[in-house]
Design a protein around this motif. Structure first.
Motif, PDB file in Angstrom:
ATOM      1  N   GLU A  69       0.873  -1.545   0.198  1.00  0.00           N
ATOM      2  CA  GLU A  69       0.041   0.343  -0.327  1.00  0.00           C
ATOM      3  C   GLU A  69       0.988   1.197   0.335  1.00  0.00           C
ATOM      4  OE1 GLU A  69      -3.210   2.159   2.669  1.00  0.00           O
ATOM      5  OE2 GLU A  69      -2.636  -0.324   2.461  1.00  0.00           O
ATOM      6  N   VAL A  70       0.344   2.301  -0.949  1.00  0.00           N
ATOM      7  CA  VAL A  70       1.792   3.373  -0.891  1.00  0.00           C
ATOM      8  C   VAL A  70       0.763   4.484  -0.402  1.00  0.00           C
ATOM      9  CG1 VAL A  70       2.260   4.701  -2.418  1.00  0.00           C
ATOM     10  CG2 VAL A  70       2.723   2.622  -3.573  1.00  0.00           C
ATOM     11  N   SER A  71       1.965   5.432   0.611  1.00  0.00           N
ATOM     12  CA  SER A  71       1.318   6.421   0.891  1.00  0.00           C
ATOM     13  C   SER A  71       0.812   7.227   0.338  1.00  0.00           C
ATOM     14  CB  SER A  71       2.257   6.512   2.327  1.00  0.00           C
ATOM     15  OG  SER A  71       1.691   7.622   3.293  1.00  0.00           O
ATOM     16  N   ASP A 112      -2.406   3.440  -8.014  1.00  0.00           N
ATOM     17  CA  ASP A 112      -2.894   5.174  -8.969  1.00  0.00           C
ATOM     18  C   ASP A 112      -2.102   5.843  -9.528  1.00  0.00           C
ATOM     19  OD1 ASP A 112      -5.912   3.586  -8.164  1.00  0.00           O
ATOM     20  OD2 ASP A 112      -5.570   4.797  -6.628  1.00  0.00           O
ATOM     21  N   ARG A 113      -1.692   5.835 -10.727  1.00  0.00           N
ATOM     22  CA  ARG A 113      -0.932   6.687 -10.907  1.00  0.00           C
ATOM     23  C   ARG A 113      -1.475   7.531 -12.074  1.00  0.00           C
ATOM     24  NH1 ARG A 113       3.853   3.649 -12.682  1.00  0.00           N
ATOM     25  NH2 ARG A 113       4.227   2.673 -11.259  1.00  0.00           N
ATOM     26  N   THR A 114      -0.970   8.909 -12.800  1.00  0.00           N
ATOM     27  CA  THR A 114      -1.824   9.462 -13.466  1.00  0.00           C
ATOM     28  C   THR A 114      -1.044   9.568 -15.180  1.00  0.00           C
ATOM     29  OG1 THR A 114      -2.046  10.861 -11.907  1.00  0.00           O
ATOM     30  CG2 THR A 114      -1.855  12.302 -14.881  1.00  0.00           C
ATOM     31  N   ARG A 147       8.072   1.481  -4.228  1.00  0.00           N
ATOM     32  CA  ARG A 147       9.110  -0.030  -3.970  1.00  0.00           C
ATOM     33  C   ARG A 147       9.983   0.048  -2.034  1.00  0.00           C
ATOM     34  NH1 ARG A 147      12.261   2.863  -7.289  1.00  0.00           N
ATOM     35  NH2 ARG A 147      13.771   3.883  -5.429  1.00  0.00           N
ATOM     36  N   GLU A 148       9.173   0.918  -1.368  1.00  0.00           N
ATOM     37  CA  GLU A 148       9.401   0.574   0.132  1.00  0.00           C
ATOM     38  C   GLU A 148       7.540  -0.300   0.285  1.00  0.00           C
ATOM     39  OE1 GLU A 148       9.110   4.620   1.460  1.00  0.00           O
ATOM     40  OE2 GLU A 148      11.375   4.761   0.969  1.00  0.00           O
TER      41      GLU A 148
END
Length: 211
Positions: free
Chosen positions: A47-49, A78-80, A112-113
């Motif tokens: 899960e990306v913060s 989610d990206r743009t 990556r984290e």
């Protein structure tokens, strides 16, 4: 009584006392000493913060969802994507290419984290259907089944939840050769085990092949 005999009797009496203490307990409770087993096994968050996004975002584009690999499964991030909003509504090929470009990017530091990785390696170029291809076909410059299984699973599941999907949400992919396109399925099994073969409905009939 000799001194040696008295000493032996004292030793026997002391041993008997210790045996009684062991049997009766004499009201002494055993103390449970906590065992330090070390820290609990760490789990990859997947899960990306939202406040730690370091990947450069395009100045203009549309929000997209792409699938990366995390903890041996497919998970969405989610990206743009750098595609004009008007094109995102009308041009499936350009949307498909923008999604592939996102999949080919190395994950950001925050991704990556969180444990994310991508198996999609370029260059992969998306193109439109050929004459006689089924509706919604996208042709890649590489044969889809020749891609690593996780990479194909990433592409299929990313396309399936975007405007790159064909009619009815189908993901119909072909390669540069003369092989007929195939319709791929982003099943739950594909998300849970992306290293296995991506489910397919098989080769689709091409009207041009009967001409």
């Amino acid at each position: 009584m000799t001194p040696n005999a008295a000493g032996r009797r004292a030793v026997v009496a002391f041993a008997a006392l210790l045996g009684a203490l062991a049997i009766g307990g004499c009201g002494i409770r055993s103390t449970q000493v906590p065992v330090d087993a070390g820290p609990a096994p760490s789990r990859v968050p997947c899960e990306v913060s939202g406040g730690n996004l370091t990947q450069a975002q395009p100045e203009s584009g549309v929000p997209v969802r792409v699938y990366l690999v995390c903890a041996s499964q497919l998970e969405s991030v989610d990206r743009t994507a750098g595609v004009p909003e008007k094109k995102a509504l009308t041009d499936r090929v350009q949307v498909a290419q923008a999604l592939i470009d996102e999949l080919q990017k190395e994950p950001s530091s925050s991704e990556r984290e969180a444990g994310f990785a991508t198996y999609v390696r370029g260059p992969i170029v998306a193109g439109g259907p050929r004459k006689g291809d089924p509706a919604g076909t996208l042709r890649l410059n590489r044969q889809p089944e020749d891609l690593p299984a996780p990479a194909l699973a990433q592409i299929v599941c990313t396309f399936a939840e975007s405007r790159a999907a064909g009619p009815g949400g189908a993901v119909v992919l072909g390669g540069p050769g003369a092989y007929a396109p195939r319709s791929y399925s982003c099943s739950q099994a594909a998300k849970e085990r992306p290293d296995e073969t991506v489910p397919t409905l098989g080769a689709l009939p091409s009207p041009s092949s009967s001409e």
